[in-house]
Scaffold this motif. Structure first.
Motif, PDB file in Angstrom:
ATOM      1  N   ASP A 308       0.610  -1.239  -0.351  1.00 30.66           N
ATOM      2  CA  ASP A 308       0.508   0.022  -0.140  1.00 30.66           C
ATOM      3  C   ASP A 308       0.686   1.274  -0.198  1.00 30.66           C
ATOM      4  O   ASP A 308       1.087   1.336   1.005  1.00 30.66           O
ATOM      5  CB  ASP A 308      -0.879  -0.398   1.298  1.00 30.66           C
ATOM      6  CG  ASP A 308      -2.271   1.193   1.394  1.00 30.66           C
ATOM      7  OD1 ASP A 308      -2.477   2.070   0.642  1.00 30.66           O
ATOM      8  OD2 ASP A 308      -2.144   1.021   2.016  1.00 30.66           O
ATOM      9  N   VAL A 309       0.978   1.734  -1.172  1.00 32.59           N
ATOM     10  CA  VAL A 309       1.706   3.111  -1.321  1.00 32.59           C
ATOM     11  C   VAL A 309       0.795   4.323  -1.207  1.00 32.59           C
ATOM     12  O   VAL A 309       0.149   4.570  -1.399  1.00 32.59           O
ATOM     13  CB  VAL A 309       2.126   3.499  -2.954  1.00 32.59           C
ATOM     14  CG1 VAL A 309       3.437   4.342  -2.640  1.00 32.59           C
ATOM     15  CG2 VAL A 309       2.670   2.054  -3.102  1.00 32.59           C
ATOM     16  N   VAL A 310       1.601   4.932  -0.002  1.00 33.78           N
ATOM     17  CA  VAL A 310       0.627   6.330   0.681  1.00 33.78           C
ATOM     18  C   VAL A 310       1.296   7.308  -0.167  1.00 33.78           C
ATOM     19  O   VAL A 310       2.130   8.432   0.529  1.00 33.78           O
ATOM     20  CB  VAL A 310       1.041   6.278   2.199  1.00 33.78           C
ATOM     21  CG1 VAL A 310       0.065   7.554   2.661  1.00 33.78           C
ATOM     22  CG2 VAL A 310       0.788   4.444   2.618  1.00 33.78           C
ATOM     23  N   ASN A 311       0.592   8.069  -1.117  1.00 31.45           N
ATOM     24  CA  ASN A 311       0.601   8.695  -2.302  1.00 31.45           C
ATOM     25  C   ASN A 311      -0.275   9.671  -1.987  1.00 31.45           C
ATOM     26  O   ASN A 311      -1.292   9.866  -3.411  1.00 31.45           O
ATOM     27  CB  ASN A 311       1.081   8.609  -3.033  1.00 31.45           C
ATOM     28  CG  ASN A 311       1.432   9.459  -4.316  1.00 31.45           C
ATOM     29  OD1 ASN A 311       1.577  10.682  -3.994  1.00 31.45           O
ATOM     30  ND2 ASN A 311       1.528   8.874  -5.366  1.00 31.45           N
ATOM     31  N   PRO A 312      -0.971  10.812  -1.429  1.00 32.74           N
ATOM     32  CA  PRO A 312      -2.215  11.593  -1.104  1.00 32.74           C
ATOM     33  C   PRO A 312      -2.154  12.001  -1.655  1.00 32.74           C
ATOM     34  O   PRO A 312      -3.256  12.366  -2.410  1.00 32.74           O
ATOM     35  CB  PRO A 312      -2.319  12.170   0.614  1.00 32.74           C
ATOM     36  CG  PRO A 312      -0.657  12.199   0.724  1.00 32.74           C
ATOM     37  CD  PRO A 312      -0.115  10.545   0.150  1.00 32.74           C
ATOM     38  N   ALA A 313      -1.639  12.735  -2.870  1.00 30.26           N
ATOM     39  CA  ALA A 313      -1.662  14.230  -3.732  1.00 30.26           C
ATOM     40  C   ALA A 313      -1.569  12.690  -5.185  1.00 30.26           C
ATOM     41  O   ALA A 313      -1.645  13.591  -5.930  1.00 30.26           O
ATOM     42  CB  ALA A 313      -0.683  15.366  -3.552  1.00 30.26           C
ATOM     43  N   GLY A 314      -1.519  11.858  -5.076  1.00 37.58           N
ATOM     44  CA  GLY A 314      -1.312  10.823  -6.329  1.00 37.58           C
ATOM     45  C   GLY A 314      -0.214  11.433  -7.374  1.00 37.58           C
ATOM     46  O   GLY A 314      -0.480  11.613  -8.405  1.00 37.58           O
TER      47      GLY A 314
END
Length: 469
Positions: A308-314
């Motif tokens: 699960d890659v936490v990349n909130p702004a994509g």
């Protein structure tokens, strides 16, 4: 380097005993050296890392360097006092005395790592100078700008016979470790620690090793999951996970895995809503480490892990060479994955499920003894069981990493995570020689105790007393 060591030792021997006033003056100059150049150190750190959060550097490497020096200044006179010790009956009644004096050892070698290249120079120096020693520091070749700044400014604050810096690659590090120091402290990877110990062995140099390992987080059955999520995310993403005490993997009760993962994702996104241009988030130090971390993620993915890659702004990390790496939460990890075999030292967090606290304890105990262990939970019996049944360098309860910042606690590892400790009083004593002093009574104790021939009744009574008869 041999010439520097020789000059420092000659100067040390000529000056003995090192007065408390001189030690305090060195500590004050050490603090001034960092304080006066705080901005330049932050710039150097950021240049070495590619990007490093300025505020983080101020906390960890500037404030974190000056704080232990102030602590030493405040407590030095108390630490340095001779310590009275009792003498066996009846010698005390006959006027004999015993005490311990804490003497400086001489010249201490400090081998510093790249992850906190100011703090992990200055924090040991607080104890080294408090104890009355001189020091030579070998800086990391991975942070050359910071190393060059130290070499540029040190002469404004210290004579080379007090403090000197040397830089270079592994060959210089090897030669440095082989010097006949009076004490050597190394902070870094366990594998390199083995080489340092070998190099120091020929001179019988006493060594303090501050290593690392896989520091686990155990989430107890009744832990506050919001607290766990926020504190683990903060500790894991500080310095992009490049901390010897970073939470390395998470042990969670099976029923709570999803809630904890969701919580960490939420907490990380709140602290770092963007990453690529976010000044608060630090880069991975170099291409080699960046590639290593990505290879380990791919290895886990290939062996069945869920990533699960936490990349909130994509954001598109593939289109940049910034070496910024988002938090990777890795589930369904197994022992054959490199992530579960090696210290991670980056923003990757494996999560493992457990059923029953003894299963979590067993998971910790079948691995090498870690530098840190973290337990979250309200159940006192469960907490006590974790403390009693695991062995680690140190423990933080209901948080991560924080025990390292308590100056009155010894900081060190155990087994593969290190040997010896420093900080505060424990650092003062590590870098001092505890010299035993005994002052004999004016009476002929040898005769009274039956030690003087011809042996007779007094001798037999003395032996019976020694044996508890």
């Amino acid at each position: 380097m041999k010439d520097i060591l020789s000059a420092q030792r000659d100067s040390f021997m000529a000056a003995l005993p090192e007065p408390i006033s001189v030690r305090k003056d060195r500590l004050k100059r050490a603090a001034a050296m960092i304080r006066d150049h705080a901005d330049r150190f932050c710039d150097a750190l950021s240049e070495d890392f590619g990007h490093r959060s300025r505020e983080q550097s101020m906390i960890t490497d500037i404030g974190g360097s000056i704080s232990p020096i102030h602590h030493a200044l405040k407590n030095l006179e108390k630490w340095a006092r001779p310590e009275k010790r009792p003498v066996q009956f009846p010698l005390g009644l006959l006027g004999a005395k015993a005490w311990v004096e804490y003497q400086p050892k001489g010249v201490v070698g400090v081998i510093a790592p790249w992850n906190f290249p100011v703090n992990l120079v200055m924090s040991p120096l607080a104890g080294v100078f408090a104890a009355g020693n001189r020091a030579m520091v070998k800086t990391s070749e991975y942070t050359p700008v910071t190393a060059a700044l130290f070499e540029e400014i040190v002469g404004r604050y210290f004579d080379p016979t007090e403090l000197a810096f040397v830089s270079g690659g592994p060959d210089v590090g090897q030669a440095f470790a082989e010097l006949p120091f009076d004490h050597l402290i190394f902070t870094g990877a366990t594998g390199i620690g083995r080489h340092i110990l070998h190099a120091a062995a020929d001179n019988l140099t006493p060594v303090t090793l501050e290593l690392g390992g896989k520091s686990p987080v155990i989430v107890g059955k009744d832990a506050d999951l919001k607290q766990v999520s926020e504190r683990v995310a903060l500790g894991k993403m500080l310095n992009a996970g490049q901390i010897c005490l970073a939470p390395d993997y998470l042990l969670v009760p099976s029923a709570q895995e999803s809630a904890v993962v969701d919580g960490i994702r939420t907490a990380a996104s709140a602290m770092y809503p963007t990453l690529l241009s976010n000044p608060d988030y630090t880069s991975v130090v170099n291409d080699r480490h960046y590639e290593r971390l990505n290879q380990w993620v791919e290895d886990a993915r290939a062996k069945g892990a869920t990533v699960d890659v936490v990349n909130p702004a994509g954001e598109d990390f593939g289109s940049t060479n910034s070496r910024k790496m988002p938090l990777h939460i890795v589930r369904d990890v197994t022992d054959d994955m490199t992530l579960m075999q090696e210290e991670i030292f980056g923003p990757i967090l494996p999560v493992r499920r457990y059923d029953g606290i003894d299963a979590a304890i067993g998971e910790v105990n079948r691995r090498d003894r870690p530098l840190g262990l973290y337990y979250f939970g309200k159940d006192e019996a469960e907490r006590r069981r974790v403390l009693d049944r695991t062995i680690s360098g140190g423990v933080t309860i209901d948080d991560v990493i924080f025990h390292v910042s308590m100056e009155d606690l010894p900081f060190g590892g155990v087994g593969p995570s290190g040997m010896g400790s420093y900080h505060g009083l424990d650092g003062f004593r590590t870098f001092s020689h505890a010299k035993a002093v005994y002052q004999q009574s004016k009476l002929d104790v040898a005769k009274i105790a039956g030690l003087k021939p011809p042996y007779g009744d007094a001798t037999r009574k003395a032996v019976a007393r020694q044996m508890g008869g």
